[in-house]
Design a protein around this motif. Structure first.
Motif, mmCIF file in Angstrom:
data_model
loop_
_atom_site.group_PDB
_atom_site.id
_atom_site.type_symbol
_atom_site.label_atom_id
_atom_site.label_comp_id
_atom_site.label_asym_id
_atom_site.label_seq_id
_atom_site.Cartn_x
_atom_site.Cartn_y
_atom_site.Cartn_z
ATOM 1 N N GLY A 35 -6.420 -5.874 0.632
ATOM 2 C CA GLY A 35 -5.799 -6.319 -0.610
ATOM 3 C C GLY A 35 -4.289 -6.416 -0.484
ATOM 4 O O GLY A 35 -3.666 -7.367 -0.959
ATOM 5 N N ILE A 36 -3.691 -5.452 0.194
ATOM 6 C CA ILE A 36 -2.242 -5.471 0.392
ATOM 7 C C ILE A 36 -1.855 -6.661 1.270
ATOM 8 O O ILE A 36 -0.871 -7.352 0.999
ATOM 9 N N ALA A 37 -2.640 -6.928 2.312
ATOM 10 C CA ALA A 37 -2.365 -8.084 3.178
ATOM 11 C C ALA A 37 -2.484 -9.393 2.405
ATOM 12 O O ALA A 37 -1.703 -10.323 2.616
ATOM 13 N N ALA A 38 -3.437 -9.469 1.482
ATOM 14 C CA ALA A 38 -3.593 -10.681 0.669
ATOM 15 C C ALA A 38 -2.386 -10.884 -0.230
ATOM 16 O O ALA A 38 -1.900 -12.008 -0.395
ATOM 17 N N VAL A 39 -1.879 -9.801 -0.807
ATOM 18 C CA VAL A 39 -0.693 -9.897 -1.661
ATOM 19 C C VAL A 39 0.507 -10.333 -0.833
ATOM 20 O O VAL A 39 1.295 -11.189 -1.259
ATOM 21 N N GLN A 40 0.650 -9.792 0.368
ATOM 22 C CA GLN A 40 1.755 -10.200 1.239
ATOM 23 C C GLN A 40 1.618 -11.666 1.643
ATOM 24 O O GLN A 40 2.603 -12.383 1.743
ATOM 25 N N GLU A 41 0.392 -12.122 1.849
ATOM 26 C CA GLU A 41 0.142 -13.502 2.270
ATOM 27 C C GLU A 41 0.573 -14.514 1.212
ATOM 28 O O GLU A 41 1.047 -15.598 1.540
ATOM 29 N N VAL A 42 0.396 -14.165 -0.051
ATOM 30 C CA VAL A 42 0.783 -15.095 -1.113
ATOM 31 C C VAL A 42 2.237 -14.907 -1.532
ATOM 32 O O VAL A 42 2.678 -15.506 -2.504
ATOM 33 N N GLY A 43 2.970 -14.091 -0.786
ATOM 34 C CA GLY A 43 4.391 -13.937 -1.067
ATOM 35 C C GLY A 43 4.703 -12.803 -2.016
ATOM 36 O O GLY A 43 5.701 -12.857 -2.735
ATOM 37 N N GLU A 46 7.716 -6.866 -1.357
ATOM 38 C CA GLU A 46 7.494 -5.751 -0.433
ATOM 39 C C GLU A 46 7.419 -4.420 -1.170
ATOM 40 O O GLU A 46 6.640 -3.547 -0.809
ATOM 41 N N GLU A 47 8.195 -4.271 -2.235
ATOM 42 C CA GLU A 47 8.158 -3.031 -3.021
ATOM 43 C C GLU A 47 6.813 -2.859 -3.718
ATOM 44 O O GLU A 47 6.297 -1.746 -3.811
ATOM 45 N N VAL A 48 6.246 -3.954 -4.182
ATOM 46 C CA VAL A 48 4.928 -3.895 -4.823
ATOM 47 C C VAL A 48 3.882 -3.462 -3.806
ATOM 48 O O VAL A 48 3.023 -2.627 -4.102
ATOM 49 N N CYS A 49 3.970 -3.992 -2.598
ATOM 50 C CA CYS A 49 2.999 -3.637 -1.559
ATOM 51 C C CYS A 49 3.116 -2.167 -1.178
ATOM 52 O O CYS A 49 2.105 -1.494 -0.971
ATOM 53 N N LYS A 50 4.343 -1.652 -1.095
ATOM 54 C CA LYS A 50 4.519 -0.230 -0.791
ATOM 55 C C LYS A 50 3.964 0.634 -1.912
ATOM 56 O O LYS A 50 3.377 1.679 -1.670
ATOM 57 N N GLY A 51 4.143 0.185 -3.155
ATOM 58 C CA GLY A 51 3.586 0.912 -4.290
ATOM 59 C C GLY A 51 2.074 0.899 -4.284
ATOM 60 O O GLY A 51 1.427 1.882 -4.653
ATOM 61 N N MET A 52 1.498 -0.215 -3.837
ATOM 62 C CA MET A 52 0.037 -0.318 -3.765
ATOM 63 C C MET A 52 -0.530 0.643 -2.731
ATOM 64 O O MET A 52 -1.631 1.147 -2.891
ATOM 65 N N GLU A 53 0.230 0.903 -1.664
ATOM 66 C CA GLU A 53 -0.230 1.841 -0.644
ATOM 67 C C GLU A 53 -0.370 3.244 -1.216
ATOM 68 O O GLU A 53 -1.245 4.000 -0.821
ATOM 69 N N LYS A 54 0.494 3.584 -2.168
ATOM 70 C CA LYS A 54 0.484 4.916 -2.771
ATOM 71 C C LYS A 54 -0.511 5.016 -3.922
ATOM 72 O O LYS A 54 -0.928 6.113 -4.279
ATOM 73 N N ASP A 55 -0.884 3.878 -4.515
ATOM 74 C CA ASP A 55 -1.800 3.862 -5.666
ATOM 75 C C ASP A 55 -3.207 4.256 -5.255
ATOM 76 O O ASP A 55 -3.569 4.222 -4.079
ATOM 77 N N THR A 63 -3.984 -4.405 -9.354
ATOM 78 C CA THR A 63 -2.721 -5.076 -9.027
ATOM 79 C C THR A 63 -2.976 -6.310 -8.172
ATOM 80 O O THR A 63 -2.388 -7.368 -8.408
ATOM 81 N N THR A 64 -3.845 -6.178 -7.182
ATOM 82 C CA THR A 64 -4.155 -7.308 -6.308
ATOM 83 C C THR A 64 -4.741 -8.471 -7.098
ATOM 84 O O THR A 64 -4.317 -9.616 -6.936
ATOM 85 N N LEU A 65 -5.699 -8.184 -7.963
ATOM 86 C CA LEU A 65 -6.321 -9.253 -8.759
ATOM 87 C C LEU A 65 -5.306 -9.901 -9.696
ATOM 88 O O LEU A 65 -5.342 -11.112 -9.910
ATOM 89 N N HIS A 66 -4.399 -9.111 -10.235
ATOM 90 C CA HIS A 66 -3.381 -9.656 -11.137
ATOM 91 C C HIS A 66 -2.433 -10.589 -10.380
ATOM 92 O O HIS A 66 -2.102 -11.677 -10.856
ATOM 93 N N ILE A 67 -2.012 -10.180 -9.186
ATOM 94 C CA ILE A 67 -1.073 -10.996 -8.409
ATOM 95 C C ILE A 67 -1.745 -12.255 -7.874
ATOM 96 O O ILE A 67 -1.137 -13.332 -7.857
ATOM 97 N N LEU A 68 -3.010 -12.135 -7.462
ATOM 98 C CA LEU A 68 -3.699 -13.292 -6.862
ATOM 99 C C LEU A 68 -4.262 -14.259 -7.887
ATOM 100 O O LEU A 68 -4.689 -15.354 -7.520
ATOM 101 N N ARG A 69 -4.258 -13.885 -9.168
ATOM 102 C CA ARG A 69 -4.806 -14.770 -10.202
ATOM 103 C C ARG A 69 -4.060 -16.105 -10.196
ATOM 104 O O ARG A 69 -2.844 -16.162 -10.241
ATOM 105 N N GLY A 70 -4.799 -17.186 -10.088
ATOM 106 C CA GLY A 70 -4.216 -18.524 -10.130
ATOM 107 C C GLY A 70 -3.696 -19.027 -8.797
ATOM 108 O O GLY A 70 -3.161 -20.125 -8.728
#
Length: 102
Positions: A35-43, A46-55, A63-70
Motif C-alpha cells: 500500500g505504501i509503494a502504491a501511494v509512492q507510485e502515484v506521487g 514522503e511524510e504521508v508514507c512515513k506516517g503510514m509505516e507507523k499507523d 489512507t491508501t484507499l483515500h489517496i488512490l481514489r480516482g
C-alpha cells in the motif's frame, strides 16, 4: 413486508450498506508495504508514507484507499502491458523491408 411499509406511509428506509465501507479490499489482504509503494507510485507525499509505516494496518489501508481514489491505480499483475501503436509497427516493417531490398 408490503403491509409493514404501507402502514408506515409507504416510506422505505434507505439501505444501510452505502453508508458503511466494505472491509473487502485488495490492501486488506496484502502487506502494508505494498500500500505504501502504491501511494509512492502515484506521487504521494514522503511524510504521508512515513506516517503510514507507523499507523496500524487498518489506518494505513484507509489512507491508501483515500489517496488512490480516482487515480485508476491497478496492481502490477492487472495492468496491461504497453503495446506499440499499429502504425509504428507497420512503418518499422516497411523500413526493414526497404533495408533488406537494398
Amino acid at each position: 413486508m408490503a403491509g409493514f411499509y404501507s402502514a408506515r406511509g409507504r416510506t422505505i428506509p434507505p439501505l444501510p450498506w452505502p453508508v458503511f465501507a466494505l472491509p473487502l479490499s485488495f490492501f486488506n489482504r496484502v502487506p502494508k508495504a505494498i500500500g505504501i509503494a502504491a501511494v509512492q507510485e502515484v506521487g504521494g507525499n514522503e511524510e504521508v508514507c512515513k506516517g503510514m509505516e507507523k499507523d496500524t494496518k487498518a489506518d494505513a489501508v484507509t489512507t491508501t484507499l483515500h489517496i488512490l481514489r480516482g487515480t485508476n491505480w491497478l496492481p502490477q499483475p492487472l495492468r496491461l502491458r504497453a503495446v506499440e501503436p499499429v502504425d509504428d509497427v507497420e512503418q518499422e516493417q516497411e523500413e526493414a523491408g526497404d533495408i533488406a531490398a537494398e
